[in-house]
Structure formats: structure tokens, C-alpha cells
Scaffold this motif. Sequence first.
Motif, PDB file in Angstrom:
ATOM      1  N   ALA A 134       0.843  -1.207   0.000  1.00 30.87           N
ATOM      2  CA  ALA A 134       0.000   0.000   0.000  1.00 30.87           C
ATOM      3  C   ALA A 134       0.875   1.253   0.000  1.00 30.87           C
ATOM      4  CB  ALA A 134      -0.929  -0.006   1.209  1.00 30.87           C
ATOM      5  N   LYS A 135       1.944   1.247   0.787  1.00 29.91           N
ATOM      6  CA  LYS A 135       2.856   2.396   0.826  1.00 29.91           C
ATOM      7  C   LYS A 135       3.500   2.640  -0.534  1.00 29.91           C
ATOM      8  CE  LYS A 135       4.187   2.224   5.728  1.00 29.91           C
ATOM      9  NZ  LYS A 135       5.321   2.028   6.660  1.00 29.91           N
ATOM     10  N   VAL A 136       3.898   1.563  -1.211  1.00 29.51           N
ATOM     11  CA  VAL A 136       4.476   1.710  -2.553  1.00 29.51           C
ATOM     12  C   VAL A 136       3.449   2.366  -3.477  1.00 29.51           C
ATOM     13  CG1 VAL A 136       5.294   0.463  -4.589  1.00 29.51           C
ATOM     14  CG2 VAL A 136       6.107  -0.185  -2.315  1.00 29.51           C
ATOM     15  N   GLY A 137       2.196   1.913  -3.393  1.00 32.59           N
ATOM     16  CA  GLY A 137       1.139   2.507  -4.214  1.00 32.59           C
ATOM     17  C   GLY A 137       0.932   3.977  -3.906  1.00 32.59           C
ATOM     18  N   ILE A 138       0.926   4.337  -2.621  1.00 37.61           N
ATOM     19  CA  ILE A 138       0.726   5.731  -2.220  1.00 37.61           C
ATOM     20  C   ILE A 138       1.874   6.609  -2.715  1.00 37.61           C
ATOM     21  CG2 ILE A 138       0.609   7.288  -0.225  1.00 37.61           C
ATOM     22  CD1 ILE A 138      -0.743   4.898   1.275  1.00 37.61           C
ATOM     23  N   LEU A 139       3.108   6.135  -2.535  1.00 39.11           N
ATOM     24  CA  LEU A 139       4.272   6.920  -2.951  1.00 39.11           C
ATOM     25  C   LEU A 139       4.307   7.089  -4.466  1.00 39.11           C
ATOM     26  CD1 LEU A 139       6.942   5.322  -0.575  1.00 39.11           C
ATOM     27  CD2 LEU A 139       5.903   7.582  -0.351  1.00 39.11           C
ATOM     28  N   CYS A 140       4.061   6.003  -5.204  1.00 36.64           N
ATOM     29  CA  CYS A 140       4.069   6.090  -6.671  1.00 36.64           C
ATOM     30  C   CYS A 140       2.945   6.996  -7.170  1.00 36.64           C
ATOM     31  CB  CYS A 140       3.924   4.699  -7.283  1.00 36.64           C
ATOM     32  SG  CYS A 140       5.355   3.632  -7.075  1.00 36.64           S
ATOM     33  N   ALA A 141       1.754   6.827  -6.594  1.00 34.82           N
ATOM     34  CA  ALA A 141       0.605   7.636  -7.020  1.00 34.82           C
ATOM     35  C   ALA A 141       0.823   9.107  -6.714  1.00 34.82           C
ATOM     36  CB  ALA A 141      -0.670   7.137  -6.343  1.00 34.82           C
ATOM     37  N   SER A 142       1.359   9.403  -5.529  1.00 36.84           N
ATOM     38  CA  SER A 142       1.580  10.800  -5.148  1.00 36.84           C
ATOM     39  C   SER A 142       2.593  11.462  -6.068  1.00 36.84           C
ATOM     40  CB  SER A 142       2.041  10.877  -3.688  1.00 36.84           C
ATOM     41  OG  SER A 142       1.050  10.371  -2.819  1.00 36.84           O
ATOM     42  N   LEU A 143       3.669  10.732  -6.381  1.00 43.27           N
ATOM     43  CA  LEU A 143       4.679  11.277  -7.286  1.00 43.27           C
ATOM     44  C   LEU A 143       4.099  11.490  -8.686  1.00 43.27           C
ATOM     45  CD1 LEU A 143       7.601  12.103  -7.826  1.00 43.27           C
ATOM     46  CD2 LEU A 143       8.132   9.692  -8.288  1.00 43.27           C
ATOM     47  N   LEU A 144       3.356  10.515  -9.190  1.00 46.00           N
ATOM     48  CA  LEU A 144       2.771  10.619 -10.522  1.00 46.00           C
ATOM     49  C   LEU A 144       1.734  11.740 -10.586  1.00 46.00           C
ATOM     50  CD1 LEU A 144       2.720   9.396 -13.335  1.00 46.00           C
ATOM     51  CD2 LEU A 144       1.024   7.731 -12.528  1.00 46.00           C
ATOM     52  N   ALA A 145       0.894  11.848  -9.541  1.00 48.63           N
ATOM     53  CA  ALA A 145      -0.113  12.904  -9.507  1.00 48.63           C
ATOM     54  C   ALA A 145       0.534  14.282  -9.461  1.00 48.63           C
ATOM     55  CB  ALA A 145      -1.036  12.711  -8.296  1.00 48.63           C
ATOM     56  N   ALA A 146       1.617  14.397  -8.690  1.00 49.11           N
ATOM     57  CA  ALA A 146       2.325  15.679  -8.601  1.00 49.11           C
ATOM     58  C   ALA A 146       2.917  16.067  -9.952  1.00 49.11           C
ATOM     59  CB  ALA A 146       3.424  15.599  -7.541  1.00 49.11           C
ATOM     60  N   LEU A 147       3.514  15.102 -10.650  1.00 54.37           N
ATOM     61  CA  LEU A 147       4.115  15.398 -11.959  1.00 54.37           C
ATOM     62  C   LEU A 147       3.056  15.778 -12.993  1.00 54.37           C
ATOM     63  CD1 LEU A 147       6.806  12.558 -12.161  1.00 54.37           C
ATOM     64  CD2 LEU A 147       7.199  15.007 -11.790  1.00 54.37           C
ATOM     65  N   LEU A 148       1.975  15.012 -13.072  1.00 52.77           N
ATOM     66  CA  LEU A 148       0.924  15.305 -14.050  1.00 52.77           C
ATOM     67  C   LEU A 148       0.233  16.630 -13.737  1.00 52.77           C
ATOM     68  CD1 LEU A 148      -0.669  11.747 -14.445  1.00 52.77           C
ATOM     69  CD2 LEU A 148       0.812  12.936 -16.069  1.00 52.77           C
ATOM     70  N   GLY A 149      -0.062  16.866 -12.457  1.00 47.06           N
ATOM     71  CA  GLY A 149      -0.671  18.139 -12.072  1.00 47.06           C
ATOM     72  C   GLY A 149       0.232  19.314 -12.374  1.00 47.06           C
ATOM     73  N   ALA A 150       1.540  19.126 -12.136  1.00 45.80           N
ATOM     74  CA  ALA A 150       2.506  20.195 -12.414  1.00 45.80           C
ATOM     75  C   ALA A 150       2.562  20.508 -13.906  1.00 45.80           C
ATOM     76  CB  ALA A 150       3.882  19.808 -11.894  1.00 45.80           C
ATOM     77  N   ILE A 151       2.526  19.469 -14.750  1.00 47.51           N
ATOM     78  CA  ILE A 151       2.580  19.690 -16.197  1.00 47.51           C
ATOM     79  C   ILE A 151       1.400  20.547 -16.655  1.00 47.51           C
ATOM     80  CG2 ILE A 151       2.336  18.537 -18.434  1.00 47.51           C
ATOM     81  CD1 ILE A 151       3.935  16.191 -17.224  1.00 47.51           C
ATOM     82  N   VAL A 152       0.213  20.209 -16.178  1.00 51.23           N
ATOM     83  CA  VAL A 152      -0.986  20.967 -16.571  1.00 51.23           C
ATOM     84  C   VAL A 152      -0.942  22.381 -16.027  1.00 51.23           C
ATOM     85  CG1 VAL A 152      -3.500  21.102 -16.346  1.00 51.23           C
ATOM     86  CG2 VAL A 152      -2.406  18.893 -16.774  1.00 51.23           C
ATOM     87  N   LEU A 153      -0.623  22.541 -14.737  1.00 49.59           N
ATOM     88  CA  LEU A 153      -0.737  23.848 -14.096  1.00 49.59           C
ATOM     89  C   LEU A 153       0.423  24.776 -14.427  1.00 49.59           C
ATOM     90  CD1 LEU A 153      -2.222  22.864 -10.622  1.00 49.59           C
ATOM     91  CD2 LEU A 153      -3.383  23.892 -12.578  1.00 49.59           C
ATOM     92  N   ILE A 154       1.593  24.234 -14.772  1.00 45.34           N
ATOM     93  CA  ILE A 154       2.685  25.117 -15.206  1.00 45.34           C
ATOM     94  C   ILE A 154       2.291  25.835 -16.489  1.00 45.34           C
ATOM     95  CG2 ILE A 154       4.999  25.104 -16.230  1.00 45.34           C
ATOM     96  CD1 ILE A 154       5.813  23.064 -14.123  1.00 45.34           C
ATOM     97  N   ALA A 155       1.668  25.087 -17.405  1.00 42.22           N
ATOM     98  CA  ALA A 155       1.202  25.709 -18.649  1.00 42.22           C
ATOM     99  C   ALA A 155       0.130  26.754 -18.372  1.00 42.22           C
ATOM    100  CB  ALA A 155       0.665  24.637 -19.595  1.00 42.22           C
TER     101      ALA A 155
END
Length: 442
Positions: A392-413
Motif C-alpha cells: 500500500a505504501k508503494v502505491g501511495i508513494l508512486c501515485a503521489s509522485l505521478l499525480a504531482a508530476l501530471l498536475g505540475a505539467i498541466v498547471l505550469i502551462a
Amino acid sequence: MNNSPVRPRLLSRGRYSEAVRIGEILRRETVGGAILVVAAVVALIWANSPAADSYFALRDFRFGYEPWHLDLSLGQWASDGLLAIFFFLVGLELKREFVAGDLRNPSKALVPVAAAFGGVAVPALIYVAINWGNAESLRGWATPAATDIAFAVAVLAIIGSSLPTALRLFLLTLAVVDDLIAIAIIAIAYTEQIQIVPLLLCLIPFFVYLVLAQVFRDAFARHRWMAWVILLPIGAVMWALLHASGIHATIAGVALGFAVPVLHKAGAHGAPEQGPGLAEQFEHRFRPLSSGFAVPVFAFFAAGVAIGGLEGFTASLSDTITIGIIVALVVGKPIGILGTTWLLSKLTRAKLDESLRWIDLLGVGLLAGIGFTVSLLIAELSFGHGVLNDHAKVGILCASLLAALLGAIVLIARNRHYKAIAAEDLIDENADGIPDSYQRGE
């Protein structure tokens, strides 16, 4: 002459004073978010190093007073005790928004509150669908429920300096509300046995705290030492009794936060005194303690997972628990938030404020998939310390990192777009320090 009714607007611009306050919160949380990430990375490296045994020995080191059910490990003291400070701020922030902030207007509060419920329900349903038929895995259905305020707000503060205040307030309120929902889920779904006597006894210090905070609110605001000497011990007693009752003790933090008054007492002419109230002052005093110490220490003890190298990481990714958490947070969160907001716009015949676009809400929905602090807490409550919790921790860490990267890509633009038009918003023809766009209500 056009007599057509004016359609209400979703996420319209609020007051300038609220915009300034939200900006200050974002700036403070940037540092806290950075400390949080560092603490989690250190824990991960240590837990997967040759000295891993010392990390787990430190996390599991126990001390405390057993008759009060307080013989806890360091990891439990962090999750049950230090996180109560974090949730105290959640209670303060939410109450302040609904009493004195822009969300005291029900039409403004409806959108982020409804979106928070959508952002909890859809990820939970996705997780359940992926893990259907496995009773052990289904225990973690609430793991992808909450957004990590410190982490998400820190990312937003770094990349979104020019984003509209309404959008930043939307994320902040959304994160606070869904953390409150997560705490309610913890109280209901993860409380196996309730001890009635300590539960009833904890109401005594709570009401004493409530009455003192109400009656002496201005004195506590003027004299900083009074809160530490008087209110803090009373709150600690309530926390200990609630912990002994079997209900997760972090709920004490939310309850005590809601007990703090937002406004000053009425003066001689019936109107409250001006200036920041007790809730706002407590927020200023406790936020550095929460973001700079309490949450990072919890993250340090909660994020340490022995991955077991590439083979162990691959095994984790093949577990439906890990898959369910990643899909629920990265896909389910934005679908729940965006879908609920869109549905509200159709049901209320409201349109999105002209200063925003739906892609902005998509970016916020992606950032809301950063489910770190509370998700780690719920995973621990669901699976204990074992292989399932590690996955579960691996899932949380991977998801949080992926969500942060995808959100950053959209919101930086989107931030570049808003930065290009920010000069017009800064026009102050009256030279009164407030942009005229706020005075015109644009």
C-alpha cells in the motif's frame, strides 16, 4: 434590452483580503512541503539500506504509560499524537473559512465541499472494483480517500504563483474537507471497539476547553502564554482519554480546532473587535509546528518501506492493492472532483467563472491525487505492519509522485497563461493597495 437572467458563477473571485491570506498560507506551506518530502526520502533510503534494521528498531521503540493505553511505539506516537496537531489546523482552517472566509456564503462553499465528496467516493469505488473478491485487500478501501494538504499545496505554491486565487482556495478547501471526511471514515470504519467510560470522560475536558476558549478568547489572543499553559494541558487530557476509548486520537485535534472561536467578542457597541481572531492567531502559531515538525516526523516513520530491490518493487506493482491505490488517486481523484463540479454546473445552471477554465480544475484534480499523509495513516490502520501495508505504501508513494508530476505539467502551462495577463489584474487606479479588479467584482 436583454432581460435574460444572469447565470450564477462557479468559483468566482473572492475578497482581496482572502486572496492575500491564501497567498500567505501557500508561501508557508512551501517550506513545510519541502521538509515533508525530505523526511520521506530519508526514511525510504534508510529503510532500504544495510542499516534498515536500525530504522525499524527506532520506529518500533516503545515508551509511555500503559494504564492510560499510552505505551506506544515512536511510529504510533507520531501517527496518533503528532498528527493531532495537523488535524487541529484542519479544524481551525475549515471553521475559519465557513465563519469568516469566502466560504461563509453557501453558494461558494457548495462547490469545494461537493467536489471533496466526489473526490473521496470515486477513488474508493475504483479501489473496491479493482480489489473486489479479496477481503483482505478490501480493508484498504479508504486509503485513496484523502489529499495531502502540505504536499499538494507546496506543489501548487511552487508552480502556481500566478494562478487565480479562487483556484488555489478551491484546492485548499477541497483538501481540508476531504481530510475531514477521511477522519470521519477513520472514526466510523476503523474503530473496532469503543470503551464508553473514557469516551464519556473525554467530553469533560472538551467542554472545559470550549467554554474557556469562548469566554477568554480575547485574553488568549493577547497573551500567547495562556494558551500553552491553560488550553494545551486540557486538550492533551482530552486526547489521552479519546485514545483510551479506542477511537483514533487524531479526531481530538479536529474537535479542538472547531472549538476555537473565529471572531472576537462583541465590544461596547455590539460589534466584534477588529483584527485577527483567536482561530487565525492559533493558525499562525501552530502551522510552523505542524508543517515543520509534526507532519515530517510522521512521514519519516510512515514512509519507510522495505521495497526489496527491483524484484520487490515489481512484486508490489503486481498487487491489486498497489494498482488500486495508484489508479484511484491518479485517475479517480480528478474524475471525482471534475465530474462532481461539472454535474453541479448542470444541476444549478451555473457556469464556470470567466477567469477560469475547466483544464484548471483538471490540474487541481490531479494535484488532489497526492494522497500522502492521511493515506499512509489509513493504510497502516487497514493493514498494520506487514507485506500488505508495504505494498500500500508503494502505491501511495508512486501515485503521489505521478499525480504531482501530471498536475505540475498541466498547471505550469496554465500558470504561464495567467502570468501573461496578470499585469492587467495588478492595475490600481485608486492607489489604495487593492487591485481594481477586486473592487469591480471581476
